[in-house]
Design a protein around this motif. Structure first.
Motif, PDB file in Angstrom:
ATOM      1  N   LYS B 130       0.813  -1.220   0.000  1.00 44.80           N
ATOM      2  CA  LYS B 130       0.000   0.000   0.000  1.00 44.80           C
ATOM      3  C   LYS B 130       0.846   1.270   0.000  1.00 44.80           C
ATOM      4  O   LYS B 130       0.328   2.372   0.174  1.00 44.80           O
ATOM      5  CB  LYS B 130      -0.894   0.009   1.249  1.00 44.80           C
ATOM      6  N   GLY B 131       2.136   1.149  -0.143  1.00 42.98           N
ATOM      7  CA  GLY B 131       3.002   2.328  -0.065  1.00 42.98           C
ATOM      8  C   GLY B 131       3.144   3.038  -1.389  1.00 42.98           C
ATOM      9  O   GLY B 131       2.347   2.869  -2.314  1.00 42.98           O
ATOM     10  N   LYS B 132       4.195   3.872  -1.472  1.00 42.73           N
ATOM     11  CA  LYS B 132       4.399   4.689  -2.672  1.00 42.73           C
ATOM     12  C   LYS B 132       4.874   3.819  -3.831  1.00 42.73           C
ATOM     13  O   LYS B 132       5.451   2.748  -3.642  1.00 42.73           O
ATOM     14  CB  LYS B 132       5.430   5.788  -2.380  1.00 42.73           C
ATOM     15  N   GLU B 133       4.696   4.379  -5.019  1.00 40.86           N
ATOM     16  CA  GLU B 133       5.022   3.620  -6.232  1.00 40.86           C
ATOM     17  C   GLU B 133       6.511   3.302  -6.314  1.00 40.86           C
ATOM     18  O   GLU B 133       6.902   2.216  -6.756  1.00 40.86           O
ATOM     19  CB  GLU B 133       4.610   4.455  -7.442  1.00 40.86           C
ATOM     20  N   GLU B 134       7.327   4.253  -5.874  1.00 42.18           N
ATOM     21  CA  GLU B 134       8.778   4.022  -5.971  1.00 42.18           C
ATOM     22  C   GLU B 134       9.295   3.099  -4.871  1.00 42.18           C
ATOM     23  O   GLU B 134      10.449   2.750  -4.849  1.00 42.18           O
ATOM     24  CB  GLU B 134       9.537   5.360  -5.961  1.00 42.18           C
ATOM     25  N   ILE B 135       8.448   2.691  -3.978  1.00 43.56           N
ATOM     26  CA  ILE B 135       8.724   1.752  -2.875  1.00 43.56           C
ATOM     27  C   ILE B 135       9.701   2.350  -1.856  1.00 43.56           C
ATOM     28  O   ILE B 135       9.378   2.488  -0.687  1.00 43.56           O
ATOM     29  CB  ILE B 135       9.248   0.384  -3.363  1.00 43.56           C
ATOM     30  N   VAL B 136      10.909   2.700  -2.303  1.00 47.18           N
ATOM     31  CA  VAL B 136      11.903   3.286  -1.391  1.00 47.18           C
ATOM     32  C   VAL B 136      11.882   4.800  -1.571  1.00 47.18           C
ATOM     33  O   VAL B 136      12.101   5.299  -2.679  1.00 47.18           O
ATOM     34  CB  VAL B 136      13.319   2.750  -1.688  1.00 47.18           C
ATOM     35  N   GLU B 137      11.607   5.507  -0.462  1.00 41.87           N
ATOM     36  CA  GLU B 137      11.621   6.982  -0.524  1.00 41.87           C
ATOM     37  C   GLU B 137      13.048   7.443  -0.288  1.00 41.87           C
ATOM     38  O   GLU B 137      13.420   7.903   0.794  1.00 41.87           O
ATOM     39  CB  GLU B 137      10.681   7.542   0.554  1.00 41.87           C
ATOM     40  N   GLY B 138      13.846   7.275  -1.306  1.00 37.61           N
ATOM     41  CA  GLY B 138      15.261   7.639  -1.187  1.00 37.61           C
ATOM     42  C   GLY B 138      16.029   6.947  -2.298  1.00 37.61           C
ATOM     43  O   GLY B 138      15.469   6.397  -3.240  1.00 37.61           O
ATOM     44  N   LYS B 139      17.352   6.913  -2.122  1.00 39.05           N
ATOM     45  CA  LYS B 139      18.213   6.341  -3.158  1.00 39.05           C
ATOM     46  C   LYS B 139      18.265   4.818  -3.017  1.00 39.05           C
ATOM     47  O   LYS B 139      18.245   4.282  -1.910  1.00 39.05           O
ATOM     48  CB  LYS B 139      19.610   6.934  -2.947  1.00 39.05           C
ATOM     49  N   ILE B 140      18.350   4.139  -4.151  1.00 39.28           N
ATOM     50  CA  ILE B 140      18.505   2.677  -4.145  1.00 39.28           C
ATOM     51  C   ILE B 140      19.872   2.347  -4.722  1.00 39.28           C
ATOM     52  O   ILE B 140      20.240   2.824  -5.802  1.00 39.28           O
ATOM     53  CB  ILE B 140      17.409   1.986  -4.977  1.00 39.28           C
ATOM     54  N   THR B 141      20.622   1.553  -3.992  1.00 40.91           N
ATOM     55  CA  THR B 141      21.952   1.120  -4.456  1.00 40.91           C
ATOM     56  C   THR B 141      22.029  -0.391  -4.273  1.00 40.91           C
ATOM     57  O   THR B 141      21.326  -0.948  -3.438  1.00 40.91           O
ATOM     58  CB  THR B 141      23.046   1.790  -3.586  1.00 40.91           C
ATOM     59  N   TYR B 142      22.895  -1.022  -5.048  1.00 42.08           N
ATOM     60  CA  TYR B 142      23.021  -2.475  -4.933  1.00 42.08           C
ATOM     61  C   TYR B 142      24.033  -2.849  -3.856  1.00 42.08           C
ATOM     62  O   TYR B 142      25.087  -2.241  -3.721  1.00 42.08           O
ATOM     63  CB  TYR B 142      23.408  -3.087  -6.279  1.00 42.08           C
ATOM     64  N   SER B 143      23.680  -3.904  -3.141  1.00 45.70           N
ATOM     65  CA  SER B 143      24.535  -4.321  -2.025  1.00 45.70           C
ATOM     66  C   SER B 143      25.556  -5.357  -2.488  1.00 45.70           C
ATOM     67  O   SER B 143      25.490  -5.881  -3.607  1.00 45.70           O
ATOM     68  CB  SER B 143      23.668  -4.910  -0.914  1.00 45.70           C
ATOM     69  N   GLU B 144      26.496  -5.633  -1.581  1.00 43.25           N
ATOM     70  CA  GLU B 144      27.522  -6.651  -1.852  1.00 43.25           C
ATOM     71  C   GLU B 144      27.048  -7.996  -1.302  1.00 43.25           C
ATOM     72  O   GLU B 144      26.013  -8.081  -0.650  1.00 43.25           O
ATOM     73  CB  GLU B 144      28.831  -6.251  -1.146  1.00 43.25           C
ATOM     74  N   ARG B 145      27.860  -8.996  -1.510  1.00 43.95           N
ATOM     75  CA  ARG B 145      27.544 -10.343  -0.992  1.00 43.95           C
ATOM     76  C   ARG B 145      27.633 -10.384   0.533  1.00 43.95           C
ATOM     77  O   ARG B 145      26.982 -11.193   1.177  1.00 43.95           O
ATOM     78  CB  ARG B 145      28.551 -11.353  -1.565  1.00 43.95           C
ATOM     79  N   ASN B 146      28.502  -9.542   1.072  1.00 46.12           N
ATOM     80  CA  ASN B 146      28.667  -9.526   2.528  1.00 46.12           C
ATOM     81  C   ASN B 146      28.278  -8.158   3.078  1.00 46.12           C
ATOM     82  O   ASN B 146      28.304  -7.161   2.363  1.00 46.12           O
ATOM     83  CB  ASN B 146      30.128  -9.811   2.904  1.00 46.12           C
ATOM     84  N   LEU B 147      27.979  -8.164   4.362  1.00 47.16           N
ATOM     85  CA  LEU B 147      27.681  -6.899   5.029  1.00 47.16           C
ATOM     86  C   LEU B 147      28.984  -6.120   5.211  1.00 47.16           C
ATOM     87  O   LEU B 147      30.071  -6.703   5.194  1.00 47.16           O
ATOM     88  CB  LEU B 147      27.036  -7.160   6.396  1.00 47.16           C
ATOM     89  N   PRO B 148      28.887  -4.797   5.428  1.00 48.62           N
ATOM     90  CA  PRO B 148      30.108  -4.015   5.693  1.00 48.62           C
ATOM     91  C   PRO B 148      30.857  -4.578   6.894  1.00 48.62           C
ATOM     92  O   PRO B 148      30.273  -5.203   7.780  1.00 48.62           O
ATOM     93  CB  PRO B 148      29.567  -2.614   5.990  1.00 48.62           C
ATOM     94  N   THR B 149      32.161  -4.314   6.926  1.00 47.55           N
ATOM     95  CA  THR B 149      33.009  -4.917   7.960  1.00 47.55           C
ATOM     96  C   THR B 149      32.882  -4.173   9.285  1.00 47.55           C
ATOM     97  O   THR B 149      32.785  -2.952   9.320  1.00 47.55           O
ATOM     98  CB  THR B 149      34.483  -4.850   7.521  1.00 47.55           C
TER      99      THR B 149
END
Lengths: 130, 382
Positions: B130-149
């Motif tokens: 039920k949210g906004k069309e863009e889903i994320v209200e902000g920037k979308i970036t792709y993540s890595e395979r692992n979380l930050p260290t």
């Protein structure tokens, strides 16, 4: 003519006692005057208080980025701002502000502090000291 | 009368000098190059002054104590130091070649790091997103395979503390940060009931620490394989465990609290379980050095409100609705309805980075490649 009886006693001081008492009193008064005049001399004058307040204000304005010059003259007092980097702490600076009495060419007061480099704003909306 | 006035004037001047020294020392201790050491300096800013600064790690934060002396007067200051929140990351889901799905009243405000498979709205139990069309209200970036260290040394340091066994009963309740840290260590389980501990104390057990509802705890550190916080507890602690952390319902962990589970690499799965209606302001961290075959789980109940960082080097299992005002990091989201288990579904989840106060100071847990972060005071300790 009335005569004093031979056995009548008078309560009085001798001349020597009076002189000694006077010397002691004069010494005490002189010490008191000396202390009093010293107190007057060592009291912070209104001018010094104003300079101290001005130093704080200049420090604040410099950190807010409202002061771009390194030397400001206000009421015959020159305020010089010196910024020294700290060798082992590249993100800190030592801020020194000196107040120089232009009439006597002597350093009247100073304010030294350590600030973080990133806390010093660079938006210079200049402040006027006139 | 004159000399009295002069005396008072000198006192004010000395106090002003001491305040300036304290402020300068505070700025100096915030420097990223200021190491964990005791520093004594004379003639710091003025002749006849001296300054003593102690900086050390206190759980996930740093503690700094400053003693400034000028002529015959001394002023002291103690505070917890953390990192200013400069990034806008609201979500970081590691890339496991699975997309992220959103449904219901999910809201994501901030910069989202999502898998390359993307993010899409979907139906769950008949409810569409039920949210906004863009889903994320902000920037979308792709993540890595692992979380930050993460800076692991800080966590290792906590578990490497080996104090002597305590023999007596704890009578004192307040422990100053200007004195040595007080350690209370027992090999048996420790049950804290109706006790008040404030300040510079570390409680360690070789088995369990149980914190009852009626305890008054502030700024203390608890270290045990299992840490259990009973329902209704209100306070501010930093808990470090290696097996499990259990927070029962209706607890309120005030800022700056930390729940840290440093899971062993292999062996039985460990986890943090937070029950319904718990509010936490601070950091929840489930960490493992290397990814294990059976992932560890950070389990969140219903109606939980988290303010700060939620970091799960494992699965983040939740019951909706969930609110996180801050940043969420995990490998995978897991949630369960009555009939189905969903992976990487966000259902009625509010992840809002903007709702986090700009004055919220985070822990300096992330490994910094450069020293450009700003440190700030998280809490005053005196």
């Amino acid at each position: 003519m009335a005569k004093l009886a031979a056995h009548t006693k008078l309560n009085a001081s001798t001349l020597v006692e009076v002189i000694v008492a006077m010397v002691i009193l004069l010494t005490v008064f002189a010490m008191g005057m000396f202390i009093f005049s010293n107190l007057f001399k060592s009291t912070t004058s209104v001018r010094q208080l104003a300079i101290r307040k001005q130093l704080s204000r200049i420090e604040h304005d410099y950190i807010q980025g409202e002061l771009s010059e390194d030397y400001v003259i206000i009421d015959s007092v020159g305020y010089a701002i010196q910024r020294d980097e700290l060798a082992d702490y590249p993100d800190c600076i030592k801020l020194k502000i000196y107040a120089e009495d232009l009439l006597t060419n002597k350093i009247n007061d100073s304010l030294i502090s350590i600030q973080l480099s990133n806390s010093i704003s660079t938006n210079t909306e200049e402040v006027s000291y006139e | 009368m004159f000399s009295f006035y002069k005396q008072q004037e000198n006192k004010l001047l000395t106090k002003e000098v001491l305040r300036n020294m304290l402020e300068s020392a505070t700025n100096w201790s915030k420097s990223n190059y200021f190491s964990y050491t005791d520093t004594l300096i004379t003639d710091f800013l003025y002749a006849e002054d001296s300054l003593f600064i102690q900086k050390s790690a206190w759980g996930l934060y740093d503690v700094v104590t400053i003693r400034a002396k000028y002529k015959q007067d001394t002023l002291t200051q103690a505070f917890l130091l953390g990192m200013e929140t400069l990034d806008t990351t609201v979500l970081y889901v590691a890339d496991e070649d699975r997309n992220l799905s959103v449904s219901g009243e999910t809201k994501i405000v901030g910069t989202a790091f999502i898998p390359k498979a993307g993010i899409k709205p979907t139906y769950v139990d008949g409810n569409f997103f039920k949210g906004k069309e863009e889903i994320v209200e902000g920037k979308i970036t792709y993540s890595e395979r692992n979380l930050p260290t993460i800076g692991e040394e800080r966590l290792q340091q906590m578990f490497n503390i080996e104090p002597e066994l305590s023999t007596g009963y704890l009578e004192q309740s307040k422990f100053s940060f200007f004195k040595e840290t007080y350690y209370h260590y027992e090999s048996q389980p420790i049950y804290l009931n109706a006790t008040q501990f404030i300040g510079n104390i570390i409680i360690k057990s070789d088995s369990l620490i149980n914190i009852a509802k009626d305890c008054q705890l502030e700024h203390i550190i608890c270290i045990a394989p299992i840490v259990k916080i009973e329902a209704g507890f209100q306070g501010n602690i930093q808990a470090f465990a290696q097996d499990s952390i259990l927070v029962e319902k209706d607890c309120r962990l005030t800022y700056p609290s930390s729940l840290v589970l440093f899971a062993p690499s292999e062996g039985h799965p460990s986890g943090i379980r937070i029950a319904d209606n718990v509010h936490i302001a601070g950091t929840v961290l489930l960490y493992e050095k290397e990814r294990s075959m059976v992932p560890h789980i950070l389990e969140l109940g219903k109606d939980i409100k988290l303010t700060g960082d939620v970091i799960a080097f494992g699965l983040l299992k939740y019951k909706y609705p969930l609110t996180v005002n801050g940043s969420t990091y995990c490998y995978r989201f897991v949630t369960q309805t009555q009939t189905t288990l969903y992976e990487n579904y966000l259902i009625d989840v509010t992840l809002n980075r903007k709702a986090l106060s700009p004055f919220f100071i985070k822990t300096p847990i992330w490994q910094q490649q450069d020293k450009k972060t700003s440190n700030s005071i998280a809490a005053w300790l005196n």
